[in-house]
Design an enzyme around this catalytic site. Structure first.
Site, short mmCIF file in Angstrom:
data_model
loop_
_atom_site.label_atom_id
_atom_site.label_comp_id
_atom_site.label_asym_id
_atom_site.label_seq_id
_atom_site.Cartn_x
_atom_site.Cartn_y
_atom_site.Cartn_z
N ARG A 4 0.85 -1.39 0.02
CA ARG A 4 0.16 0.15 -0.19
C ARG A 4 0.48 1.23 -0.15
O ARG A 4 0.26 2.37 0.83
CB ARG A 4 -1.38 -0.09 1.20
CG ARG A 4 -1.80 -1.22 1.39
CD ARG A 4 -2.72 -1.08 -0.17
NE ARG A 4 -4.35 -1.55 0.25
CZ ARG A 4 -3.91 -3.13 0.13
NH1 ARG A 4 -3.21 -3.77 -0.50
NH2 ARG A 4 -4.93 -4.05 0.16
N SER A 12 -10.64 0.14 4.00
CA SER A 12 -9.47 -0.31 4.90
C SER A 12 -8.90 0.82 5.28
O SER A 12 -8.26 1.56 4.78
CB SER A 12 -8.15 -1.49 4.86
OG SER A 12 -8.95 -2.38 4.00
N GLU A 17 -3.83 4.05 6.85
CA GLU A 17 -3.95 2.84 5.83
C GLU A 17 -4.76 4.64 4.31
O GLU A 17 -4.24 5.03 3.27
CB GLU A 17 -4.82 2.18 5.12
CG GLU A 17 -4.74 1.75 3.65
CD GLU A 17 -5.27 1.20 2.57
OE1 GLU A 17 -4.85 2.12 1.70
OE2 GLU A 17 -6.87 1.05 3.31
N1 EPU Z 1 -10.63 -10.88 10.70
C1 EPU Z 1 -11.09 -11.05 12.07
N2 EPU Z 1 -12.20 -9.75 12.14
C2 EPU Z 1 -12.47 -8.51 10.89
C3 EPU Z 1 -12.20 -9.02 9.57
C4 EPU Z 1 -10.53 -9.81 9.67
O1 EPU Z 1 -10.42 -11.34 12.96
O2 EPU Z 1 -13.33 -7.77 11.93
C5 EPU Z 1 -9.46 -11.84 10.26
C6 EPU Z 1 -10.60 -12.32 8.83
O3 EPU Z 1 -10.90 -13.35 9.94
C7 EPU Z 1 -8.49 -13.02 7.76
C8 EPU Z 1 -7.92 -11.45 8.29
O4 EPU Z 1 -8.61 -10.95 9.21
O5 EPU Z 1 -8.66 -14.68 8.94
C9 EPU Z 1 -7.80 -11.12 6.98
O6 EPU Z 1 -9.43 -10.21 6.62
P1 EPU Z 1 -9.88 -10.21 4.81
O7 EPU Z 1 -9.28 -11.57 4.04
O8 EPU Z 1 -10.92 -9.45 5.87
O9 EPU Z 1 -8.48 -9.54 4.45
P2 EPU Z 1 -7.91 -7.72 5.58
O10 EPU Z 1 -6.38 -8.74 5.48
O11 EPU Z 1 -9.02 -7.72 6.40
C10 EPU Z 1 -7.20 -6.79 3.53
C11 EPU Z 1 -7.28 -5.62 3.01
C12 EPU Z 1 -8.36 -5.24 2.02
C13 EPU Z 1 -8.08 -6.39 0.20
C14 EPU Z 1 -8.39 -8.22 1.60
C15 EPU Z 1 -8.82 -8.75 0.58
C16 EPU Z 1 -5.24 -4.14 3.56
C17 EPU Z 1 -5.19 -2.64 4.33
N3 EPU Z 1 -6.71 -5.24 3.36
O12 EPU Z 1 -7.81 -6.68 4.05
O13 EPU Z 1 -8.52 -4.44 1.05
O14 EPU Z 1 -9.50 -6.04 -0.05
O15 EPU Z 1 -7.10 -7.90 2.43
O16 EPU Z 1 -7.16 -9.03 0.16
O17 EPU Z 1 -4.43 -4.80 3.36
C18 EPU Z 1 -8.68 -1.72 0.92
O18 EPU Z 1 -7.04 -1.52 1.27
O19 EPU Z 1 -9.21 -0.60 1.26
C19 EPU Z 1 -9.16 -2.93 1.20
C20 EPU Z 1 -10.50 -3.42 1.47
#
Ligand code: EPU
Length: 337
Positions: free
Chosen positions: A165, A237, A333
Site C-alpha cells: 500500500r 480498510s 492506510e
Molecule cells: N479478521 C477478523 N475480524 C475482522 C476482519 C478480519 O478477525 O473484523 C480476520 C479474518 O478472519 C481474516 C483476516 O482478518 O483471517 C483477513 O481479513 P480479510 O480477508 O477481510 O482481509 P484484510 O486483511 O482485513 C486486506 C486488505 C483489503 C483487501 C483484503 C482482501 C489491507 C489494509 N486491506 O484486508 O483491502 O480487500 O485484504 O485481500 O491490506 C483496502 O485496502 O481498502 C481493502 C479493502
C-alpha cells in the site's frame, strides 16, 4: 469550455461522505486542462489538491485552494505479442471498468482486484491490492505532470518504489506530480492466484477457473463483507495490516490460537488489523454518527452526519486500545486531509 467550479461541497466527491468545502474544483479531462488548473492555482496563489475517486481520503477541514480531479478517459492498446497486451489507460477511467474490460477479453492480471472503488490514476499511488495480488505486478509505467515545472514525466515500474500500500507517489512525490496515464501489461495466458482465504472455494462454486469466474468470485466475497459506499460512507480498510517480528508473532500466536498471520519474509509476519480491532472489542461499535463495521472491523463507517474529526477521534481510540492490549501500532492506510 473548461469550467472551474467555485465554492463547492466535497460531500459527493468522497466515499466517506464528509461535508467540507473547497474554494475551487476543476474536473480536468485532458493533460492541457490539468496544466491550466495548475496555472490557475499558481496565478491565484492557491494550493492544489489532487482528488481522484475520493475513496481513500478522510477530509477533516475545508480547503482554501483548487481541487484538481484528473478525469482523463480512454483505454488504448499499445502493443501485443503472444504473451501480453499492453494498455495505456487514462487516470480518470473508473478502475473497475478497466478490470471488467480485461475480464471480458480474458486477459489476466487484475481480476483479483475487481470491485475496488476509485480511479485508475490512484491505483499506483497506494499500490492497490486484494486477494494476494498487488497492482504493481501489472504496471509497466506511469505518466504524470510535474507540478513545479509543468513538464510531462514518466516512471517505469522500478522507479515507482512500490511497497505494501505504498509507492514514491505517496512519499517523496506526494503532491508533486499528477498522474495522467498508467500503462498495464495483461496476460493472454493467465496464471491465477487463488490461495487467499476462501477464494479458490468461491471460484469452484462458479465452475472452471477463468478470468471471468475469478472476477465474479472476488465480487461475491467483497459484496458479502464490505459495505457499499453508496449506502454507508467508508473508505475501505482504514488501517494497514501491521508487520511484526517472529518473536512477537509467536508470543501472540501462543496466546491466541485463532490468529492467522501471514509470513512476509524470513522473520516477519503480517497480522490482520481487523482481527486486532475485533479482539480489542471494537467490531460493530457505534460512536455517535460513526462506527466500526459489523462484518469487517478494519472498516470505519459514517452513518450520515459524522465529521472527519469524529472519524479521526474514533480511529485514535482504536489505535490506543490496540496499542494497550497488543503493543502494536496501527498505521493509517487512508489519507487524512
Ligand atoms: N479478521 C477478523 N475480524 C475482522 C476482519 C478480519 O478477525 O473484523 C480476520 C479474518 O478472519 C481474516 C483476516 O482478518 O483471517 C483477513 O481479513 P480479510 O480477508 O477481510 O482481509 P484484510 O486483511 O482485513 C486486506 C486488505 C483489503 C483487501 C483484503 C482482501 C489491507 C489494509 N486491506 O484486508 O483491502 O480487500 O485484504 O485481500 O491490506 C483496502 O485496502 O481498502 C481493502 C479493502
Amino acid at each position: 469550455m473548461f469550467v472551474i467550479k467555485k465554492d463547492i461541497s466535497l460531500k459527493p466527491y468522497n466515499t466517506f461522505g464528509i461535508d467540507v468545502a473547497a474554494s475551487y474544483y476543476a474536473r480536468a479531462n485532458t493533460v492541457e486542462k490539468i496544466l491550466y488548473a495548475i496555472n490557475f492555482a499558481s496565478y491565484n496563489k492557491l494550493p492544489i489538491f489532487v482528488l481522484g475517486g475520493g475513496s481513500n481520503i478522510l477530509f477533516t477541514r475545508d480547503f482554501e485552494g483548487v481541487i484538481i480531479n484528473p478525469a482523463i478517459q480512454g483505454v488504448q492498446l499499445q502493443s501485443d505479442d503472444e504473451q501480453y497486451y499492453v494498455f495505456r489507460v487514462g487516470a480518470g477511467v473508473v478502475w473497475d471498468k478497466f478490470v471488467e474490460l480485461a475480464a471480458n477479453n480474458n486477459l489476466g492480471g487484475v481480476e483479483n482486484l475487481s470491485h475496488i472503488p476509485g480511479l485508475v490514476g490512484a491505483s499506483p499511488i497506494q499500490n492497490i491490492g486484494a486477494y494476494g495480488v498487488e497492482v504493481k505486478d501489472t504496471i509497466v509505467k506511469v505518466e504524470a505532470v510535474e507540478v513545479s515545472s509543468r513538464k510531462l514525466v514518466e516512471f517505469n515500474a522500478s522507479e515507482c518504489h512500490f511497497g505494501y500500500r505504498d509507492s514514491i507517489f505517496k512519499q517523496e512525490l506526494k503532491e508533486k506530480v499528477i498522474i495522467t496515464h498508467v500503462w498495464f501489461r495483461l496476460s493472454r495466458n493467465p496464471s491465477f492466484e487463488l490461495s487467499y482465504g476462501n477464494l479458490a472455494e468461491e471460484v469452484a462454486k462458479l465452475g472452471e477457473v477463468s478470468v471471468q469466474n475469478v472476477r465474479k468470485a472476488v465480487i461475491n466475497i467483497r459484496k458479502s463483507k464490505l459495505p457499499d459506499p453508496a449506502e454507508l460512507g467508508n473508505a475501505g480498510s482504514f488501517f494497514k495490516n501491521p508487520i511484526v517480528d517472529a518473536d512477537k508473532y509467536t508470543m501472540l500466536k501462543v496466546r491466541h490460537a485463532d490468529l492467522n498471520g501471514f509470513q512476509v519474509s524470513e522473520s516477519f509476519y503480517k497480522i490482520p488489523a481487523g482481527w486486532l480491532i475485533e479482539k480489542a472489542g471494537w467490531k460493530g461499535k457505534q460512536m455517535g454518527e460513526c462506527g466500526v463495521h459489523h462484518k469487517q472491523a478494519l472498516i470505519l463507517v459514517n452513518y450520515g452526519g459524522a465529521t472527519g474529526t469524529d472519524i479521526l477521534d474514533l480511529a485514535s481510540s482504536i489505535q490506543r486500545s490496540v496499542w494497550e492490549q497488543f503493543g502494536i501500532e496501527l498505521e493509517r492506510e487512508v489519507n487524512v486531509f
